[in-house]
Design a protein around this motif. Structure first.
Motif, short mmCIF file in Angstrom:
data_model
loop_
_atom_site.label_atom_id
_atom_site.label_comp_id
_atom_site.label_asym_id
_atom_site.label_seq_id
_atom_site.Cartn_x
_atom_site.Cartn_y
_atom_site.Cartn_z
N LEU A 23 -2.04 5.77 -6.49
CA LEU A 23 -3.45 5.90 -6.15
C LEU A 23 -3.85 7.36 -6.02
N VAL A 24 -3.00 8.17 -5.38
CA VAL A 24 -3.28 9.60 -5.23
C VAL A 24 -3.31 10.27 -6.60
N PHE A 65 0.68 3.96 -2.94
CA PHE A 65 -0.03 5.17 -2.53
C PHE A 65 0.16 6.35 -3.50
N PRO A 66 1.39 6.65 -3.97
CA PRO A 66 1.51 7.78 -4.92
C PRO A 66 0.70 7.58 -6.19
N LEU A 109 0.82 -1.21 0.00
CA LEU A 109 0.00 0.00 0.00
C LEU A 109 0.86 1.26 0.00
N LEU A 110 1.97 1.22 0.73
CA LEU A 110 2.87 2.37 0.77
C LEU A 110 3.46 2.64 -0.60
N PHE A 127 -9.88 12.89 -0.56
CA PHE A 127 -9.18 11.79 -1.20
C PHE A 127 -10.19 10.77 -1.73
#
Length: 272
Positions: free
Chosen positions: A24-25, A21-22, A17-18, A44
């Protein structure tokens, strides 16, 4: 054992997930309007401009044209570089030549010379022969690969000598031996090369920025930079939409060949 396995899986999920994350954002922002992006507190979640952002990026800012150019260059370099590396390794392993070991080490030394340090001389050379603003300027300088030669050399050195002797007895020529024996046994290395080179060429930015002056021949990474500079006030929703679209081809190639990529590197490590 079960508790330990649970903690391991939780840590792996958090790490995944980490890393994701970029991306996904970026995808969430690509669906939002500027007002939705800069609202406080930030939202978000998917916005209301998904279709508008992706349509404008593709048509109004010519992202489709830039992606076509990048695809042509990436495929041409991938095919050409793989073929040249294959033949170079074939010569280094199966042909007798003076100073063969020195030639191989010289090829490896070229890994220490990235394109950026040769860019001025390369620009003068390419411009002098009239290749500026052409596909040739984006393709030909990248057709040689020390990494590819090394990978294929390691692969060929592990092929049993008995196969070579049998081919010699049957009167099989070098090219027929390479096509019928070496190539089928090296498909994992070919796939690894394809992934590495396609992604590398798809992400080219500096050299196309220097040598290409016409928008009709420009590549996608420079196109993304032009997208930010071509707006009076930067719409980050459009920029993120362009980044997400530009990511997809390289991601698809990686997903299709990821298993062969892993096998190719595993074999090269075992044989090293």
């Amino acid at each position: 054992m079960r508790l330990g396995s649970l903690w391991v899986h939780l840590l792996l999920i958090m790490a995944s997930l980490l890393v994701a994350f970029p991306l996904l954002v970026a995808f969430i922002f690509s669906t939002q309007t500027p007002a939705e992006i800069f609202r406080y507190p930030p939202k978000f979640w998917f916005g209301s401009a998904l279709w508008d952002n992706y349509t404008r990026v593709w048509t109004e800012f010519n992202l489709g044209l830039y992606m076509k150019n990048s695809a042509i260059v990436a495929v041409a370099v991938t095919v050409g570089k793989t073929a040249i590396s294959f033949l170079a390794a074939l010569a280094l392993v199966y042909f007798r030549m003076p100073l063969k070991g020195a030639v191989f080490w010289f090829i490896l030394l070229t890994l220490m010379m990235p394109t950026e340090i040769m860019i001025v001389a390369l620009f003068e050379l390419v411009s002098g022969i009239g290749w500026a603003n052409s596909y040739a300027a984006l393709i030909v300088p990248f057709l040689a690969s020390a990494t590819g030669t090394f990978l294929f050399r390691q692969q060929f050195r592990q092929i049993p000598r008995s196969l070579v002797d049998a081919a010699l007895i049957d009167g099989v020529g070098p090219l027929r031996f390479a096509w019928s024996v070496l190539l089928p046994m090296s498909m994992n290395t070919v796939a690894a090369m394809a992934v590495i080179e396609f992604v590398y060429m798809w992400n080219q930015y500096l050299w196309p920025l220097v040598i290409i002056r016409e928008g009709e021949r420009q590549v996608v990474q420079v196109g993304l930079r032009m997208l930010t500079s071509g707006q009076d006030a930067t719409n980050w929703g459009l920029v993120m939409a362009g980044a997400v679209v530009a990511l997809l081809p390289a991601l698809v190639v990686f997903l299709l060949l990821q298993e062969q990529l892993g096998r190719g590197f595993a074999l090269s490590e075992e044989k090293g």
